[in-house]
Design a protein around this motif. Structure first.
Motif, PDB file in Angstrom:
ATOM      1  N   ALA A   1       1.286  -4.190  -8.404  1.00  0.00           N
ATOM      2  CA  ALA A   1       0.609  -3.043  -7.790  1.00  0.00           C
ATOM      3  C   ALA A   1       1.025  -1.723  -8.434  1.00  0.00           C
ATOM      4  CB  ALA A   1       0.905  -3.001  -6.288  1.00  0.00           C
TER       5      ALA A   1
ATOM      6  N   GLN B   1       0.823  -1.209   0.000  1.00  0.00           N
ATOM      7  CA  GLN B   1       0.000   0.000   0.000  1.00  0.00           C
ATOM      8  C   GLN B   1       0.856   1.257   0.000  1.00  0.00           C
ATOM      9  OE1 GLN B   1      -2.249   0.996   3.755  1.00  0.00           O
ATOM     10  NE2 GLN B   1      -3.850  -0.032   2.584  1.00  0.00           N
TER      11      GLN B   1
ATOM     12  N   LYS C   1      -6.686   8.130   0.711  1.00  0.00           N
ATOM     13  CA  LYS C   1      -8.104   7.745   0.725  1.00  0.00           C
ATOM     14  C   LYS C   1      -8.478   7.061  -0.585  1.00  0.00           C
ATOM     15  CE  LYS C   1     -12.346   7.400   2.019  1.00  0.00           C
ATOM     16  NZ  LYS C   1     -12.661   6.349   2.994  1.00  0.00           N
ATOM     17  N   GLN C   2      -8.027   7.629  -1.701  1.00  0.00           N
ATOM     18  CA  GLN C   2      -8.405   7.096  -3.005  1.00  0.00           C
ATOM     19  C   GLN C   2      -7.939   5.653  -3.189  1.00  0.00           C
ATOM     20  OE1 GLN C   2      -6.405   8.509  -6.622  1.00  0.00           O
ATOM     21  NE2 GLN C   2      -8.427   9.052  -7.378  1.00  0.00           N
ATOM     22  N   ARG C   3      -6.794   5.331  -2.622  1.00  0.00           N
ATOM     23  CA  ARG C   3      -6.265   3.970  -2.777  1.00  0.00           C
ATOM     24  C   ARG C   3      -6.740   3.045  -1.662  1.00  0.00           C
ATOM     25  NH1 ARG C   3      -4.829   3.869  -8.067  1.00  0.00           N
ATOM     26  NH2 ARG C   3      -3.358   5.535  -8.549  1.00  0.00           N
ATOM     27  N   GLY C   4      -7.681   3.507  -0.861  1.00  0.00           N
ATOM     28  CA  GLY C   4      -8.231   2.642   0.172  1.00  0.00           C
ATOM     29  C   GLY C   4      -7.308   2.466   1.360  1.00  0.00           C
TER      30      GLY C   4
ATOM     31  N   LEU D   1       2.850   1.589  -3.381  1.00  0.00           N
ATOM     32  CA  LEU D   1       2.078   2.030  -4.547  1.00  0.00           C
ATOM     33  C   LEU D   1       1.650   3.485  -4.396  1.00  0.00           C
ATOM     34  CD1 LEU D   1      -1.371   2.130  -4.513  1.00  0.00           C
ATOM     35  CD2 LEU D   1      -1.024  -0.267  -4.037  1.00  0.00           C
TER      36      LEU D   1
ATOM     37  N   LEU E   1      -6.744   4.856   3.923  1.00  0.00           N
ATOM     38  CA  LEU E   1      -6.972   5.728   5.080  1.00  0.00           C
ATOM     39  C   LEU E   1      -7.737   4.947   6.144  1.00  0.00           C
ATOM     40  CD1 LEU E   1      -6.171   8.638   5.623  1.00  0.00           C
ATOM     41  CD2 LEU E   1      -8.395   9.381   4.799  1.00  0.00           C
TER      42      LEU E   1
ATOM     43  N   SER F   1       3.020   6.143  -7.117  1.00  0.00           N
ATOM     44  CA  SER F   1       2.028   6.749  -8.011  1.00  0.00           C
ATOM     45  C   SER F   1       1.839   8.225  -7.720  1.00  0.00           C
ATOM     46  CB  SER F   1       0.697   5.998  -7.925  1.00  0.00           C
ATOM     47  OG  SER F   1       0.112   6.158  -6.655  1.00  0.00           O
ATOM     48  N   CYS F   2       2.153   8.636  -6.509  1.00  0.00           N
ATOM     49  CA  CYS F   2       2.058  10.063  -6.191  1.00  0.00           C
ATOM     50  C   CYS F   2       3.239  10.835  -6.773  1.00  0.00           C
ATOM     51  CB  CYS F   2       2.007  10.247  -4.688  1.00  0.00           C
ATOM     52  SG  CYS F   2       2.194  11.937  -4.162  1.00  0.00           S
TER      53      CYS F   2
ATOM     54  N   ARG G   1      -3.159  13.095   1.547  1.00  0.00           N
ATOM     55  CA  ARG G   1      -4.254  12.348   2.188  1.00  0.00           C
ATOM     56  C   ARG G   1      -5.365  11.986   1.198  1.00  0.00           C
ATOM     57  NH1 ARG G   1      -5.257  11.937   7.482  1.00  0.00           N
ATOM     58  NH2 ARG G   1      -7.386  12.681   7.237  1.00  0.00           N
ATOM     59  N   TYR G   2      -5.558  12.818   0.204  1.00  0.00           N
ATOM     60  CA  TYR G   2      -6.495  12.431  -0.854  1.00  0.00           C
ATOM     61  C   TYR G   2      -6.048  11.109  -1.507  1.00  0.00           C
ATOM     62  CZ  TYR G   2      -8.628  17.195  -1.617  1.00  0.00           C
ATOM     63  OH  TYR G   2      -9.281  18.385  -1.529  1.00  0.00           O
ATOM     64  N   PHE G   3      -4.761  11.043  -1.816  1.00  0.00           N
ATOM     65  CA  PHE G   3      -4.241   9.828  -2.458  1.00  0.00           C
ATOM     66  C   PHE G   3      -4.486   8.605  -1.576  1.00  0.00           C
ATOM     67  CE2 PHE G   3      -1.596  13.187  -4.286  1.00  0.00           C
ATOM     68  CZ  PHE G   3      -1.650  12.898  -5.632  1.00  0.00           C
TER      69      PHE G   3
END
Lengths: 364, 364, 364, 364
Positions: A109, A78, A246-249, A81, A251, A85-86, A242-244
């Motif tokens: 991943a 997690q 959350k988006q990747r599940g 990735l 958070l 990706s960020c 933090r958006y990232f």
């Protein structure tokens, strides 16, 4: 807390001890105590609680990086990735060693986020600054580079998948190569506690932090129930992170679980002592193997040991000890991994050594 | 286990009680006990341990679905993105209510896997079979359907984001619509324990399971530290699922943590009793609000209550109770969410009711 | 070049004339001439030829934007998905009208790159600055905004899917809203030639260019065989764009085909004259419809007309003219689209008008 | 049509002839004629016209595959990413040669759809059945295979990036390996016309089609302006394919352009004759190189030749001929690519040979 290995209870089936990996037990007891003590407190969700803030502050302090962003994630794939990706734009890839975890054992991943792993050969999993310089320069020197994946970052593991550790000079050079070529350096520190405990380690946390754009302080393999702390030093990578997550599940709703665990581990150095214990146990095994003249697949000073052993020796100890198969070396021998951890008991190590000695002797 | 709400310790700051959400405390104490008891056992990683097997068996038993696959994931967004991206082919999207969690509060997690949320209007978050039939048929009736996202599944929340619950007839119809139109039905049961505890609920776990392709039994909001159990009844969706979990960073290294927790919750019905407690606390609040003639934004029988209250009433209780702002209704009133949970103490509910009564009275 | 519609050859089956869309013929004959003339020249591939350079220079000149990057792509969905996915970071989405092409008729192309379309209501497909301001501000004002897709850009169509055109003041305001809120503005100009030919159009290319971060000058619907010219004014979006094109499969091997076509169209204003022809034909139809008191679904001054006609009228002309079904208005009437183009012949328009008149009259 | 190379006009700058690649000219003149002849016909868009239907029927006939689906795409990267992403589930990757186009020169297009290229070593770009068997079996034999990318298909190029061609036996074996291991076989036929023209080629189109799940008949490098015909023999891969094309931006609005071009090329065998011309020109070059004792990097019988030449020889001819740099062999020599095509003129080949002879002689 009592020292690891000293507890008296018969805690598991005595017929089998596993040295297969470093995440087979739960966590250091101090963590469960802390979870129990805080259990009924009400805190905001998603890591916006005081425990996460405090643990992040401790990490910034330990890293001498007051401006670093710190995020607590549950798992290693997690966090990898997310970091990759960020950091990358869509057309970019991550340089890594061919054996790098993202290239081999994360089920694609990184590719699932749209990015290629740009794998370079490495016998022990380490990358050199010159490999990076050569790769990036060759890319831009190629007239058709717009038809190829642009290298955008380096992913390096400390310690590597084969247990190898970087020296201060190597880290400096890798970092310099990334600065020169304009790409990011991210270090996967899933086994950072053991790298720091390596007797040959000539760098510390502030040094590591100052020579990366981002890195992780692994928790899962260091005595937490779970958890990877991502330290982002480069402000360019901090924005909207933090958006990232959350988006990747990633958070965690009850995010405090991560803050509480890291707090316990870092408050008085337990994190580092547990790494030292794991490495001490591995060193004891390595000394014994050396005495038995057992060759190693690859040398290192961290918590993983890769002896090359006759099949018959492995067979002889297999009713009592489970090691991790690694690779076949020839018709009669294979390399295996012996992983020690924060939870490894010294009596189990002693028993393993005794059993190996007996089996090796019987073989000769 | 002592009943929730009966523990004697002064467990939090008495100046503020939070009713903002249902994941503000840790977990039911029985879970910490089980974690402690098993802490030094050595188990294989990644959910291939006996605790996960046992918990999966319990779920199959509770669902009367011996062929179902059961996977344990850490979080809700994670399980949603996995279920959706596994079920859909690249050109397909997920029909959902406009307020559906995947459409509103998961930072685009579904889109990040390449799929569109096909949002339909719904006042309370429920979808009807006829909405699904109409949408799918309109899609294929359109001569340009190859230029549009093909509906491939329905995502429904039980209970919904506004606390609404489906009836047996509604679930049957939704399922029938999916069968008729050839698309999957996935139910997000993050608040399933509370839906089952709804006094009006006329279905049970075997019924739900038999009327979906896959669904989740939420743990995070039901008293676990974390965890969502994904039950996949349709064999077409079972294949290779662990690869997907790993690829999305959802395969917990110490996977047993999930198996142990679900085991504790399901062994003797604790999961269901905790849902009943949460709903009982909400019902007590709703009865009191009705007596005060406070209108609700939306009616339901689960653990979330959405009263429309004057700003001055909210102001009057704000030094002692924190509720969750939901939406402004007019210049002087707003709807708020009062969420109860497994951990809600009855004395806190009583105190909230008393404070609301006093404030409402002062207002009139 | 002879005027469109003046060619003498019986070029198609006289029993049926199609007004269904604006890409049913090949291209303006001057393009085929240019392709033939240059056919055996050897040029570098992938758009790095002199024809592409020259056409890009012409566009920069016409836009008064000497620093703009210009790329030539084959199709509209391709250029939209490239522009959007290049401009957004992974957690961001594109604000668009609910009827926006990316939201309705591109098979989820944007979502396939990982991004959500943030659809806003609009009766005619136009967005206002205040809609954008309100949406972005509401996002950041929400305490849970990290759980939602962050708006990162605006996608607007000029003309819109219903043929509506923006005024100078509207474009200025939309651009100002994007600047104030810190998001990009991208304009899909698939029908830009017709928007510019709108009698009410009070802006020009330099104005449009100066009020966007990027926009396209559509070719496919303007008389090319195929082609969309992407003009990227904002330097932040220019970097590495050819990598993106290649990665998404959009880098045409014989890229010169695009440069040659745009060169022919732009050298002496043919592009604009063809747009004027298409709009003149539509205006003639609209005047006739007004005389017949036929209501329109939506008013505009571009090349698409949306009359609401009795089913029996449509039936009456259906052996000779094919229009594009749009939406049912009531039990006896539907809205249809009549699309004119660079290739529409005036005699066909006259015949359509005559047929409609006869049918309408017969109906009354 | 006059034979390629026989036209009398001075069609290009005589000071430089390019042998760098096989897509430097426009198209065979018969194609422009057909485009002109059909230019003002009105046809439905997006490939649903009679020309595409007719061309697809021709291909099905040529392949003896009446049930095959045929789609016409614009470019090679586009068709590759579509074929791969449609065939694979999210956790799967595509086995390919390390030099495979998708692995090296498509800017990460496959990874951008979420899939890993699983690169295997190959000196000439060909894969063997046994490589595939070994890779797939090793994957499933690994206890941790769920942590690795699952091989889901084979991507093979015919001819390969180094011009190598498969034999009938090799293709049979590759196909058998895919059947045995349960994965798809997709063949990128960008240079299929030249592979078929290889004097050593012992298979034909029906054979190729019967031994793949899908393959392409490349047009761009075979004399079309652009175009790749994708032939999908396996029904499992046919479903909903036009959605995929649209979603990836590959559905050409004026799709007939592709149908018309393929119709012209296939109606009387022009496609194959042009491939034969390209190969004949290459053979002439190879015979001359052999006479000069110039070694080749890799042998083949298709349209690309890879001589290893002294830098001074290349320098000597560089004012008149441009070849494609390939790789440095030692300090004084490099391998270059000489690509011939449908458009290569024999007098240019003769001139190149003469120039090379003179330069080589001067060197000795």
């Amino acid at each position: 807390m009592t020292a690891p290995g000293s507890d008296k209870t018969e805690r598991r089936d005595m017929r089998m001890v596993y040295f297969t990996c470093d995440y087979q037990e739960g966590c250091h007891p101090a963590i469960l105590e802390a979870l129990e003590k805080t259990n009924f407190e009400q805190t905001p969700g998603y890591g916006e609680d005081k425990y996460c803030r405090e643990a992040a502050d401790m990490i910034r302090g330990l890293c001498a990086a007051p401006e670093a962003a710190v995020h607590f994630l549950v798992g290693g794939t997690q966090v990898n990735l997310l970091a990759v990706s960020c950091a990358l734009r869509p057309h970019q890839g991550a340089i890594c060693a061919a054996m790098g975890h993202i290239n081999t054992h994360e089920s694609g991943a990184i590719e699932a986020t749209g990015h290629k792993c740009l794998a370079l050969p490495s016998p022990d999993g380490k990358l050199t600054g010159d490999q990076v310089r050569a790769y990036v320069r060759a890319h831009f020197a190629d007239a058709t580079h717009e038809h190829m994946v642009q290298p955008g970052m380096v992913y390096a593991s400390v310690a590597t998948e084969l247990g190898a550790n970087y020296t201060r000079v190597e880290l400096e050079d890798l970092w310099a190569a990334c600065r020169e070529t304009g790409i990011y350096l991210y270090i996967d520190g899933a086994r950072l506690a053991c790298a720091l405990a390596d007797a040959a380690c000539d760098w510390d946390l502030p040094f590591l932090c100052a020579h990366t754009d981002a890195f992780t302080m692994g928790g899962t393999k260091a005595g937490l129930l779970f958890g990877e702390a991502l330290v982002i030093r480069n402000p360019a990578l901090q924005k909207d992170f933090r958006y990232f997550i959350k988006q990747r599940g990633g958070l965690l709703a009850k995010g405090r679980l991560l803050g509480i665990q890291y707090g316990v581990m870092l408050r008085d150095g337990l994190y580092f002592r547990l790494g030292q214990h794991a490495v001490a146990m591995a060193e004891k095994i390595r000394r014994a193997l050396a005495e038995m003249n057992v060759p190693l697949l690859s040398e290192n000073g961290t918590n993983q040991t890769f002896p090359i052993l006759p099949d018959r020796v492995l067979e002889a100890i297999s009713d009592r000890f489970t090691l991790c198969p690694w690779e076949r070396v020839d018709e009669t021998r294979q390399a295996v991994r012996i992983a020690t951890s924060w939870a490894t008991r010294e009596e189990d190590v002693d028993a393993l050594i005794a059993a190996l000695k007996a089996a090796v002797q019987a073989e000769n």
